[in-house]
Design a protein around this motif. Structure first.
Motif, PDB file in Angstrom:
ATOM      1  N   ARG A  26       0.832  -1.211   0.000  1.00 35.39           N
ATOM      2  CA  ARG A  26       0.000   0.000   0.000  1.00 35.39           C
ATOM      3  C   ARG A  26       0.861   1.254   0.000  1.00 35.39           C
ATOM      4  NH1 ARG A  26      -5.672  -0.901   3.246  1.00 35.39           N
ATOM      5  NH2 ARG A  26      -6.214  -2.880   2.254  1.00 35.39           N
ATOM      6  N   THR A  27       1.888   1.223  -0.806  1.00 34.95           N
ATOM      7  CA  THR A  27       2.859   2.316  -0.830  1.00 34.95           C
ATOM      8  C   THR A  27       3.057   2.839  -2.244  1.00 34.95           C
ATOM      9  OG1 THR A  27       4.009   1.385   1.076  1.00 34.95           O
ATOM     10  CG2 THR A  27       5.211   2.991  -0.238  1.00 34.95           C
ATOM     11  N   LEU A  28       3.069   4.151  -2.335  1.00 42.10           N
ATOM     12  CA  LEU A  28       3.338   4.864  -3.584  1.00 42.10           C
ATOM     13  C   LEU A  28       4.724   5.469  -3.480  1.00 42.10           C
ATOM     14  CD1 LEU A  28       1.646   5.733  -6.159  1.00 42.10           C
ATOM     15  CD2 LEU A  28       1.279   7.900  -4.948  1.00 42.10           C
ATOM     16  N   TYR A  29       5.469   5.476  -4.588  1.00 44.07           N
ATOM     17  CA  TYR A  29       6.828   6.006  -4.588  1.00 44.07           C
ATOM     18  C   TYR A  29       6.984   7.083  -5.652  1.00 44.07           C
ATOM     19  CZ  TYR A  29       7.774   1.625  -2.100  1.00 44.07           C
ATOM     20  OH  TYR A  29       7.746   0.587  -1.205  1.00 44.07           O
ATOM     21  N   LEU A  30       7.953   7.957  -5.413  1.00 42.86           N
ATOM     22  CA  LEU A  30       8.360   8.906  -6.439  1.00 42.86           C
ATOM     23  C   LEU A  30       9.879   8.984  -6.405  1.00 42.86           C
ATOM     24  CD1 LEU A  30       7.326  10.883  -8.620  1.00 42.86           C
ATOM     25  CD2 LEU A  30       7.607  12.716  -6.916  1.00 42.86           C
ATOM     26  N   GLN A  31      10.513   8.432  -7.425  1.00 45.30           N
ATOM     27  CA  GLN A  31      11.965   8.528  -7.562  1.00 45.30           C
ATOM     28  C   GLN A  31      12.272   9.821  -8.300  1.00 45.30           C
ATOM     29  OE1 GLN A  31      14.477   6.432  -6.435  1.00 45.30           O
ATOM     30  NE2 GLN A  31      15.845   8.047  -7.172  1.00 45.30           N
ATOM     31  N   MET A  32      13.075  10.646  -7.677  1.00 47.90           N
ATOM     32  CA  MET A  32      13.403  11.946  -8.252  1.00 47.90           C
ATOM     33  C   MET A  32      14.901  12.032  -8.474  1.00 47.90           C
ATOM     34  SD  MET A  32      10.892  14.409  -6.003  1.00 47.90           S
ATOM     35  CE  MET A  32      11.895  14.268  -4.542  1.00 47.90           C
ATOM     36  N   ASN A  33      15.292  12.182  -9.715  1.00 47.48           N
ATOM     37  CA  ASN A  33      16.703  12.293 -10.077  1.00 47.48           C
ATOM     38  C   ASN A  33      16.978  13.648 -10.699  1.00 47.48           C
ATOM     39  OD1 ASN A  33      17.036   9.559  -9.306  1.00 47.48           O
ATOM     40  ND2 ASN A  33      16.513   8.849 -11.366  1.00 47.48           N
ATOM     41  N   SER A  34      18.233  13.989 -10.766  1.00 45.19           N
ATOM     42  CA  SER A  34      18.656  15.261 -11.382  1.00 45.19           C
ATOM     43  C   SER A  34      17.838  16.424 -10.835  1.00 45.19           C
ATOM     44  CB  SER A  34      18.511  15.170 -12.907  1.00 45.19           C
ATOM     45  OG  SER A  34      19.274  14.106 -13.416  1.00 45.19           O
ATOM     46  N   LEU A  35      17.752  16.485  -9.546  1.00 43.25           N
ATOM     47  CA  LEU A  35      16.911  17.503  -8.918  1.00 43.25           C
ATOM     48  C   LEU A  35      17.437  18.905  -9.175  1.00 43.25           C
ATOM     49  CD1 LEU A  35      16.089  15.579  -5.658  1.00 43.25           C
ATOM     50  CD2 LEU A  35      14.391  16.569  -7.203  1.00 43.25           C
ATOM     51  N   LYS A  36      16.476  19.831  -9.288  1.00 41.51           N
ATOM     52  CA  LYS A  36      16.785  21.236  -9.561  1.00 41.51           C
ATOM     53  C   LYS A  36      16.208  22.100  -8.444  1.00 41.51           C
ATOM     54  CE  LYS A  36      16.242  20.378 -14.540  1.00 41.51           C
ATOM     55  NZ  LYS A  36      15.532  20.782 -15.772  1.00 41.51           N
ATOM     56  N   PRO A  37      16.751  23.284  -8.247  1.00 42.38           N
ATOM     57  CA  PRO A  37      16.209  24.167  -7.208  1.00 42.38           C
ATOM     58  C   PRO A  37      14.709  24.411  -7.372  1.00 42.38           C
ATOM     59  CG  PRO A  37      18.330  24.977  -7.939  1.00 42.38           C
ATOM     60  CD  PRO A  37      17.985  23.834  -8.850  1.00 42.38           C
ATOM     61  N   GLU A  38      14.223  24.427  -8.591  1.00 46.63           N
ATOM     62  CA  GLU A  38      12.799  24.671  -8.818  1.00 46.63           C
ATOM     63  C   GLU A  38      11.920  23.490  -8.427  1.00 46.63           C
ATOM     64  OE1 GLU A  38      15.311  25.105 -10.999  1.00 46.63           O
ATOM     65  OE2 GLU A  38      14.703  24.528 -13.047  1.00 46.63           O
ATOM     66  N   ASP A  39      12.538  22.377  -8.061  1.00 49.27           N
ATOM     67  CA  ASP A  39      11.768  21.245  -7.537  1.00 49.27           C
ATOM     68  C   ASP A  39      11.482  21.405  -6.043  1.00 49.27           C
ATOM     69  OD1 ASP A  39      13.812  19.136  -9.589  1.00 49.27           O
ATOM     70  OD2 ASP A  39      11.744  19.772  -9.994  1.00 49.27           O
TER      71      ASP A  39
END
Length: 116
Positions: free
Chosen positions: A77-90
């Motif tokens: 019952r888990t949702l994920y969000l993998q975030m790569n190459s993060l930017k300041p606007e994120d």
């Protein structure tokens, strides 16, 4: 009672990665279209990524396409969000919810700050 609890945020340098998690209780996420939203200071909350309940269709906001990946583990019952190459606007508070969102499902969110 439905509860969505987000975690995994933090402070990361530009170009770094984070993996967000959203654990659901009181709801079977496999029945719903689910998504990740974010809200930056002074901005409205916006949908970042989502997929249909059967996983057949995904959506990514243009600014995150190719950098973020949404996934889920129905058994956990888990949702994920993998975030790569993060930017300041994120930089924002990130939330999970159904799509369209349900007002009483909003959790506390998890803060993501991208800064050097």
């Amino acid at each position: 009672q439905v509860q969505l609890v987000e975690s995994g945020g933090g402070l990361v340098q530009p170009g770094g990665s984070l993996r967000l998690s959203c654990v659901a209780s009181g709801i079977d996420i496999s029945w719903y279209n689910m998504g990740w939203y974010r809200q930056a200071p002074g901005n409205e909350r916006e949908l970042v990524a989502s997929f249909t309940n059967d996983g057949s269709t995904t959506f990514y906001r243009g600014s995150v396409k190719g950098r973020f990946t949404i996934s889920r583990d129905n058994a956990k019952r888990t949702l994920y969000l993998q975030m790569n190459s993060l930017k300041p606007e994120d930089t924002a508070v990130y939330y999970c919810n159904t799509v369209p969102s349900r007002q009483n499902y909003w959790g506390q969110g998890t803060q993501v700050t991208v800064s050097s």
